[in-house]
Design a protein around this motif. Structure first.
Motif, PDB file in Angstrom:
ATOM      1  N   VAL A   1       0.823  -1.210   0.000  1.00 43.70           N
ATOM      2  CA  VAL A   1       0.000   0.000   0.000  1.00 43.70           C
ATOM      3  C   VAL A   1       0.859   1.262   0.000  1.00 43.70           C
ATOM      4  O   VAL A   1       0.640   2.179  -0.800  1.00 43.70           O
ATOM      5  N   ASP A   2       1.834   1.283   0.874  1.00 48.55           N
ATOM      6  CA  ASP A   2       2.660   2.486   0.999  1.00 48.55           C
ATOM      7  C   ASP A   2       3.484   2.743  -0.254  1.00 48.55           C
ATOM      8  O   ASP A   2       3.569   3.877  -0.724  1.00 48.55           O
ATOM      9  N   LEU A   3       4.083   1.686  -0.791  1.00 47.35           N
ATOM     10  CA  LEU A   3       4.920   1.890  -1.974  1.00 47.35           C
ATOM     11  C   LEU A   3       4.069   2.300  -3.173  1.00 47.35           C
ATOM     12  O   LEU A   3       4.468   3.152  -3.972  1.00 47.35           O
ATOM     13  N   HIS A   4       2.910   1.699  -3.271  1.00 45.66           N
ATOM     14  CA  HIS A   4       1.992   2.066  -4.349  1.00 45.66           C
ATOM     15  C   HIS A   4       1.656   3.560  -4.269  1.00 45.66           C
ATOM     16  O   HIS A   4       1.720   4.288  -5.260  1.00 45.66           O
ATOM     17  N   ARG A   5       1.349   4.003  -3.071  1.00 43.68           N
ATOM     18  CA  ARG A   5       1.007   5.409  -2.911  1.00 43.68           C
ATOM     19  C   ARG A   5       2.220   6.302  -3.191  1.00 43.68           C
ATOM     20  O   ARG A   5       2.118   7.340  -3.838  1.00 43.68           O
ATOM     21  N   ALA A   6       3.362   5.872  -2.703  1.00 44.13           N
ATOM     22  CA  ALA A   6       4.575   6.674  -2.905  1.00 44.13           C
ATOM     23  C   ALA A   6       4.868   6.849  -4.397  1.00 44.13           C
ATOM     24  O   ALA A   6       5.148   7.955  -4.863  1.00 44.13           O
ATOM     25  N   ILE A   7       4.786   5.754  -5.144  1.00 50.77           N
ATOM     26  CA  ILE A   7       5.080   5.847  -6.573  1.00 50.77           C
ATOM     27  C   ILE A   7       4.021   6.677  -7.292  1.00 50.77           C
ATOM     28  O   ILE A   7       4.336   7.445  -8.203  1.00 50.77           O
ATOM     29  N   SER A   8       2.787   6.544  -6.871  1.00 51.66           N
ATOM     30  CA  SER A   8       1.747   7.342  -7.543  1.00 51.66           C
ATOM     31  C   SER A   8       2.019   8.835  -7.338  1.00 51.66           C
ATOM     32  O   SER A   8       1.799   9.638  -8.238  1.00 51.66           O
ATOM     33  N   ARG A   9       2.534   9.189  -6.170  1.00 49.50           N
ATOM     34  CA  ARG A   9       2.881  10.588  -5.917  1.00 49.50           C
ATOM     35  C   ARG A   9       4.067  11.015  -6.794  1.00 49.50           C
ATOM     36  O   ARG A   9       4.056  12.092  -7.388  1.00 49.50           O
ATOM     37  N   ILE A  10       5.070  10.138  -6.847  1.00 51.63           N
ATOM     38  CA  ILE A  10       6.262  10.459  -7.633  1.00 51.63           C
ATOM     39  C   ILE A  10       5.894  10.700  -9.097  1.00 51.63           C
ATOM     40  O   ILE A  10       6.342  11.670  -9.711  1.00 51.63           O
ATOM     41  N   LEU A  11       5.061   9.819  -9.626  1.00 52.97           N
ATOM     42  CA  LEU A  11       4.712   9.910 -11.044  1.00 52.97           C
ATOM     43  C   LEU A  11       3.598  10.922 -11.307  1.00 52.97           C
ATOM     44  O   LEU A  11       3.286  11.224 -12.457  1.00 52.97           O
ATOM     45  N   GLY A  12       2.996  11.417 -10.248  1.00 57.36           N
ATOM     46  CA  GLY A  12       1.902  12.367 -10.432  1.00 57.36           C
ATOM     47  C   GLY A  12       0.609  11.684 -10.815  1.00 57.36           C
ATOM     48  O   GLY A  12      -0.242  12.278 -11.485  1.00 57.36           O
ATOM     49  N   LEU A  13       0.441  10.453 -10.371  1.00 55.03           N
ATOM     50  CA  LEU A  13      -0.764   9.702 -10.729  1.00 55.03           C
ATOM     51  C   LEU A  13      -1.812   9.730  -9.622  1.00 55.03           C
ATOM     52  O   LEU A  13      -2.819   9.043  -9.688  1.00 55.03           O
ATOM     53  N   HIS A  14      -1.554  10.520  -8.602  1.00 57.77           N
ATOM     54  CA  HIS A  14      -2.520  10.636  -7.502  1.00 57.77           C
ATOM     55  C   HIS A  14      -3.602  11.664  -7.838  1.00 57.77           C
ATOM     56  O   HIS A  14      -4.481  11.937  -7.053  1.00 57.77           O
ATOM     57  N   ARG A  15      -3.515  12.218  -9.011  1.00 57.53           N
ATOM     58  CA  ARG A  15      -4.471  13.216  -9.457  1.00 57.53           C
ATOM     59  C   ARG A  15      -4.913  12.844 -10.879  1.00 57.53           C
ATOM     60  O   ARG A  15      -4.468  11.850 -11.436  1.00 57.53           O
ATOM     61  N   THR A  16      -5.806  13.627 -11.459  1.00 58.83           N
ATOM     62  CA  THR A  16      -6.148  13.383 -12.854  1.00 58.83           C
ATOM     63  C   THR A  16      -5.534  14.483 -13.717  1.00 58.83           C
ATOM     64  O   THR A  16      -5.225  15.578 -13.237  1.00 58.83           O
ATOM     65  N   TRP A  17      -5.350  14.155 -14.981  1.00 59.76           N
ATOM     66  CA  TRP A  17      -4.805  15.109 -15.942  1.00 59.76           C
ATOM     67  C   TRP A  17      -5.775  15.229 -17.107  1.00 59.76           C
ATOM     68  O   TRP A  17      -6.165  14.219 -17.679  1.00 59.76           O
ATOM     69  N   ASN A  18      -6.117  16.434 -17.431  1.00 57.81           N
ATOM     70  CA  ASN A  18      -6.913  16.623 -18.633  1.00 57.81           C
ATOM     71  C   ASN A  18      -5.981  16.645 -19.836  1.00 57.81           C
ATOM     72  O   ASN A  18      -4.907  17.260 -19.796  1.00 57.81           O
ATOM     73  N   VAL A  19      -6.400  15.984 -20.877  1.00 58.09           N
ATOM     74  CA  VAL A  19      -5.555  15.782 -22.045  1.00 58.09           C
ATOM     75  C   VAL A  19      -6.342  16.157 -23.288  1.00 58.09           C
ATOM     76  O   VAL A  19      -7.564  16.008 -23.314  1.00 58.09           O
TER      77      VAL A  19
END
Lengths: 238, 238
Positions: free
Chosen positions: A88-106
């Motif tokens: 859980v923690d590593l998943h969250r950490a990587i999502s933060r690093i990659l900026g995947l904890h949010r959405t991006w409009n494309v």
DNA sequence: ATGTGTGAATCGCTTCACAGCT
DNA sequence: AGCTGTGAAGCGATTCACACAT
């Protein structure tokens, strides 16, 4: 980052002093592997695993455990010695690093064959990349629908991406217009481009580019099959 | 003399992952660049240029001239000192190196969203990669048409690829079945795989794999935007 | 004068090996 | 014991710089 950044290559004749290249940036290869780890962790989450080791992450991705640990170490110390990583923690950490904890409009430029497929490409939406508008410059396509989106005139790019706060563009246009399209995108405020056109594109510093060139990949397969058992460096000159 | 050579390695690590004794193999990066040069030369041909320098090939691809010359030098001496390269000759030379002087029959596995788009993807056919058959295992899709091709049951793979002499497969199936599909492809005689499934696949030695992972590329863009102005390697440890 | 071909130097990524924490 | 975090070693890829060919 992009391999196609505009590059000023100065002729450095007498490079006496060792130039400190400030290469404390994380390598591109590391970032791509981080995406793989992220997916591995998503799977581990689904399987309700609580803990995972660098060895296992590596094995699932065809990499060494040391590589995995080194990659992660660029961003922090996420594991516990003797135990491994909390899924859980590593998943969250990587999502933060990659900026995947949010959405991006494309936005998507080019409502052709590939572009249309990308609108329906689920993985983008699943990771939070939401295609909000589609552009083309072909009058026959403008106004028509692609999926649930209407195709807009490319000349309308600036107000529309501002309205939707779009910073990422997917470019799926013919090679011969790609650079022109990219220039206009950058001018309109786009900061990151996923390029499907089979040509190198150039952008100012500060804009990121990634290329998705399917022809290159299949040609690499052709090479692999063609060169089987041959030594390179043979003379082919005729 | 040093006595250290008799030192025993008690630490015999089980180095499972790829033990590829690289040696004199041409690097993957070189092959991918060769594809770019090839396209550059096609454009030069269209523009009726007769001669081109490594500097120009490099500039058009965001690379140094030295890189271009070094890449080519692995395969032979194609240029003329003081003059540059003959566009026609270099184009032909690279097409031979990459195996693009012939056509390749290809099969597609997975008649979904991406697969369907690939059937219509012109660049494959233009470079001589001809999709000859399409497979799926969904009974609802089998028998239906994708472009001008009929979707076959994946269990029919072996006789059909033998009949068409197919050695290259494009895999566009969901991640959770990808490895199983790949195993069966290899068993059926496929020697090269272009993988669109977002997961690492493993193949026996002698089979080539290239991955086309669009999610990874767009995630790299997300990273680039997210990490703007930040230093990596910030201190998180005590 | 121009531009290739290529050893040598350099750079940067990967792997090793082990200290250190649990 | 088990496994991470990380300097250092190893090594492959890129760049330099120049001899050489036209």
């Amino acid at each position: 980052m992009a391999e196609e950044q505009t590059k000023r290559k100065l002729r450095k004749k007498n490079a006496r002093p060792k130039r400190q290249k400030a290469s404390n940036r994380v390598s591109d290869a590391t970032v791509k592997r981080l995406s793989k780890y992220y997916r591995t962790l998503q799977n581990a989450l689904s399987a309700e695993k609580t803990t995972i080791s660098s060895e296992e992450i590596g094995r699932l991705n065809g990499l060494t455990a040391a590589q995995v640990r080194k990659d992660l170490s660029f961003f922090g110390a996420f594991g516990r010695r003797g135990l491994g990583y909390s899924v859980v923690d590593l998943h969250r950490a990587i999502s933060r690093i990659l900026g995947l904890h949010r959405t991006w409009n494309v936005c998507l430029v080019g409502a052709g064959n590939i572009g249309t497929a990308l609108v329906h490409f689920k993985q983008f939406a699943e990771q939070g990349f939401l295609i909000k508008c589609v552009f083309d410059s072909d009058p026959q396509k403008i106004g028509k629908a692609v999926g649930s989106l209407k195709v807009h005139d490319f000349s309308q790019i600036k107000p529309l991406i501002e309205e939707e706060n779009i910073k990422i563009a997917v470019v799926a246009v013919p090679a011969f217009v790609a650079q022109k399209v990219v220039d206009q995108l950058v001018d309109a405020g786009i900061r990151a481009i996923l390029n499907f056109a089979p040509i190198s594109i150039f952008v100012p510093k500060g804009v990121a580019v990634r290329n998705e060139n399917m022809a290159i990949e299949i040609e690499a397969l052709s090479y692999a099959l063609s060169s089987k058992g041959q030594k390179p460096r043979q003379i082919l000159t005729d």
